[in-house]
Design an enzyme around this catalytic site. Structure first.
Site, PDB file in Angstrom:
ATOM      1  N   CYS A  73      38.838  41.520  46.044  1.00  7.44           N
ATOM      2  CA  CYS A  73      40.135  42.032  45.644  1.00  7.44           C
ATOM      3  C   CYS A  73      40.761  42.814  46.774  1.00  7.44           C
ATOM      4  O   CYS A  73      40.190  42.992  47.843  1.00  7.44           O
ATOM      5  CB  CYS A  73      40.001  42.948  44.425  1.00  7.44           C
ATOM      6  SG  CYS A  73      38.870  42.365  43.160  1.00  7.44           S
ATOM      7  N   ALA A  79      39.100  35.732  41.554  1.00  3.67           N
ATOM      8  CA  ALA A  79      38.004  35.636  40.583  1.00  3.67           C
ATOM      9  C   ALA A  79      36.746  35.096  41.247  1.00  3.67           C
ATOM     10  O   ALA A  79      36.736  34.008  41.808  1.00  3.67           O
ATOM     11  CB  ALA A  79      38.407  34.733  39.424  1.00  3.67           C
ATOM     12  N   ASN A 122      37.437  47.102  44.784  1.00  3.55           N
ATOM     13  CA  ASN A 122      37.424  45.939  45.664  1.00  3.55           C
ATOM     14  C   ASN A 122      36.010  45.772  46.197  1.00  3.55           C
ATOM     15  O   ASN A 122      35.492  46.665  46.867  1.00  3.55           O
ATOM     16  CB  ASN A 122      38.397  46.153  46.827  1.00  3.55           C
ATOM     17  CG  ASN A 122      38.199  45.150  47.941  1.00  3.55           C
ATOM     18  OD1 ASN A 122      37.792  44.018  47.716  1.00  3.55           O
ATOM     19  ND2 ASN A 122      38.494  45.574  49.163  1.00  3.55           N
ATOM     20  N   GLY A 123      35.348  44.656  45.877  1.00  3.95           N
ATOM     21  CA  GLY A 123      34.014  44.419  46.403  1.00  3.95           C
ATOM     22  C   GLY A 123      33.104  43.764  45.397  1.00  3.95           C
ATOM     23  O   GLY A 123      33.549  43.179  44.413  1.00  3.95           O
ATOM     24  N   ASP A 144      30.996  44.324  37.021  1.00  3.61           N
ATOM     25  CA  ASP A 144      30.479  45.442  37.803  1.00  3.61           C
ATOM     26  C   ASP A 144      31.476  46.597  37.813  1.00  3.61           C
ATOM     27  O   ASP A 144      31.092  47.765  37.925  1.00  3.61           O
ATOM     28  CB  ASP A 144      30.118  45.017  39.226  1.00  3.61           C
ATOM     29  CG  ASP A 144      31.213  44.251  39.950  1.00  3.61           C
ATOM     30  OD1 ASP A 144      32.297  44.049  39.373  1.00  3.61           O
ATOM     31  OD2 ASP A 144      30.978  43.834  41.106  1.00  3.61           O
TER      32      ASP A 144
END
Length: 638
Positions: free
Chosen positions: A2, A52, A76-77, A101
């Protein structure tokens, strides 16, 4: 995978920037082309772009707010141990509304506070807003795999995954001339500085906590290197090899989890071949990808990649590139870069990422192995300097000869002369000066010499030296090569190697996962003595020895070539008009006022001489900067 962005306003004037939040997320669409989202409450705004990777329910969308409405996160990650963490929380009575997550991270922060970061195995940039406390928490992963840029003024605090987002939020475009001088030496800008005054890179392993107008910065992770403990390592070399295999196998398996096509880069070198060998234990018919160079057969290693692919029966794809293919993508790369970055191998990484993205969304890589285990030529040079002996002294004794002989990366003889000259200088230097010399393409004096008189006055010598001193703080006269590797992990890895992979893969919406940078592997690497990593005959010794049974023997019978983008050929051919008539023309240099016309002319003269040395890399750095300048300083609406 992201991109994130956001702001925290201190005043009503700062709140006005909230209107630009959608534009700041639109600016990073390549990081998340599948969806976007925004959260705005009072003084805080969070923006998010998503690609995704896992098949998530609608409740997994971001920004994500907990059931109480108090906490909201953008993330992000990837967290590779989130399932284990989730199960532990469930056993403690927690209920989850998604399989993500992201929700695990949010729950951990709610229940454990900022210390939860140490439990995460993965890479990330994240921000969490606490509505009740009216606070913002921002954190970056251990190694700096995912970027976070920040800006603060009297009215607001801004953050983003890329400079493009900050520009959309209205940051002032004022050059940091100290950062520019370091860029002209290194070809990239080391953190925490950026090309803009006031904009900073959040350092790897750091977090920020913002409440009211107070911003607290703290280091939450430090590479666990202790020279005394290393000297007491009781594992035999054979035991070290076995442990490395086990740790890296676990790290690789974790990074294969995804609900989209997963592949692996396979260059034909040891590092990527090791990752493919291990990944093949956990997935059948792994997709592997290589690029070959039709016009540069010396650098083409696809035959070695093919041997590995055949051994492990992977679905192997070779992208065979000509120099014209590379040339055709130059401006794609230049247009994506939003801060000057002149590692020319980014061009090859861009094309590899673009072609790989046609068949996979996630790719494993061998990044990090060279920095952890001493895989570069400079590491062998450092080893030889410290060991001394007849060969090292002989090279130094011929210093005057190396100065007068022609030097060039584009011929075997010229490149050897160039290397001998750099080695000879290093023999006469201390560890700090030697490291900096070998890390740079130009000295501080040479970099300053490229600047106009007005620009030179803007380069604060004390600040420049302080930043350099901070970078070299881990190097000591009585230290060993592990200190050099530690410095690489804090300079070369995050600001050159990882920055390059992140930019070029994100430009093509591809996520790259390097198992060598798993925190357990990193911890183990810095528990090893130097002799496990390098000796007089072999770089990256333990990696080569530990995985020899898994790899074709042919991989051990040839030198590591790397890859040189043929810049010198282009500058003397197709790109010459760009140098002579456009970006480095006398007219443009004079009108711009940043560089010294005579110094630029001198570089161009050297470029077309018999002894170009590394000048093509310096010319490339100037071209990258000039293209960036035109795009972001002359046309600020971009």
């Amino acid at each position: 995978m992201c991109g994130i962005t956001g702001l925290f306003a201190f005043t009503d004037t700062g709140r006005s920037a909230l209107a630009a939040l959608p534009a700041s997320t639109d600016a990073i669409i390549s990081r998340g082309p599948d969806s976007q989202g925004h959260f705005v409450y009072d003084r805080c705004g969070l923006g998010f772009r998503r690609l995704a990777i896992l098949d998530l329910s609608a409740d997994g969308n971001q920004p994500m707010t907990d059931e109480s409405g108090r906490y909201t996160i953008v993330f992000n990650g990837e967290i590779f141990n989130f399932r284990e963490l989730r199960q532990r929380l469930i056993k403690k009575g927690h209920q989850f509304h998604s399989q993500t997550d992201t929700e695990v991270i949010l729950r951990l922060y709610i229940t454990e506070g900022r210390g939860f970061l140490k439990k995460l195995n993965g890479f990330f940039g994240l921000a969490i807003y606490d509505k009740e406390e009216d606070s913002l928490f921002i954190a970056r992963d251990r190694m700096g795999e995912k970027p976070i840029l920040v800006y603060r003024d009297e009215d607001k605090f801004l953050f983003a995954s890329e400079m493009k987002s900050l520009l959309a939020l209205g940051i002032p475009r004022k050059l940091d001339y100290v950062a520019l001088s370091h860029y002209l030496q290194l070809n990239y800008i080391p953190g925490p500085a950026t090309i803009f005054k006031g904009v900073r890179k959040l350092l790897p392993g750091h977090y920020l906590y913002i409440k009211g107008k107070k911003v607290v910065r703290k280091r939450w992770y430090k590479i666990p290197y202790d020279a005394k403990k290393v000297s007491k390592n009781k594992l035999t070399y054979e035991e070290q090899q076995k442990k490395l295999v086990d740790l890296l196998d676990d790290a690789t398996a974790r990074r294969l989890v995804a609900d989209v096509p997963v592949g692996a880069f396979l260059s034909g070198g040891i590092d990527s071949s090791v990752i493919v060998a291990l990944a093949s234990r956990h997935t059948e018919h792994l997709n592997t990808f290589s690029i070959g160079y039709r016009d540069e057969p010396f650098f083409d290693e696809t035959k070695y990649a093919k041997l590995v692919a055949e051994k492990y029966k992977t679905n192997h794809t070779v992208f065979s590139l000509s120099n014209q293919d590379l040339y055709d993508h130059i401006f794609d790369v230049l247009d994506y870069i939003d801060e000057p970055f002149a590692d020319s191998s980014a061009l090859a990484v861009y094309i590899l990422s673009k072609r790989t993205r046609e068949k996979a969304t996630v790719a494993l890589s061998g990044d990090g192995a060279d920095e952890l285990f001493a895989g570069y030529n400079k590491h062998m040079g450092e080893f030889q300097v410290r060991e001394g002996g007849f060969k090292a002294e002989a090279v130094t004794g011929l210093n005057l000869l190396w100065d007068i002989l022609p030097k060039s990366r584009n011929s075997f003889f010229g490149n050897r002369v160039r290397q001998f000259q750099r080695f000879s200088r290093g023999m006469l230097s201390g560890p700090k000066d030697r490291y900096w010399d070998w890390a740079t393409f130009a000295s501080a004096a040479d970099a300053r010499g490229l600047l106009s008189a007005a620009s030179r006055r803007k380069v604060g010598k004390k600040l420049a030296e302080k930043r350099r001193k901070d970078i070299l703080e881990n190097l000591h006269a009585d230290g060993d090569l592990n200190e050099v590797l530690l410095t690489d992990m804090q300079l070369v890895l995050p600001y050159d190697m990882l920055a390059k992979v992140d930019m070029m893969s994100m430009a093509n919406s591809l996520e790259v996962r390097p198992p060598f940078l798993d925190p357990n592997v990193v911890r183990f690497a810095f528990s090893l003595p130097v002799e496990s990593k390098i000796d007089a005959k072999m770089k990256k010794r333990i990696v080569q020895d530990a995985f020899r049974p898994l790899l074709p023997e042919e991989l051990y019978k040839r030198p590591k070539h790397g890859f040189e983008v043929p810049l010198l050929k282009w500058f003397r051919g197709d790109l010459r008009p760009l140098i002579e008539d456009d970006l480095l023309s006398d007219g443009f240099i004079e009108a711009q006022g940043i560089f010294d016309i005579d110094a630029i002319r001198g570089l161009k003269t050297q470029l077309f001489s018999r002894s170009p040395g590394d000048v093509h890399a310096r010319i490339w750095a100037l071209i990258v900067f000039q293209h960036w300048w035109k795009r972001y300083m002359m046309a600020p609406e971009v």
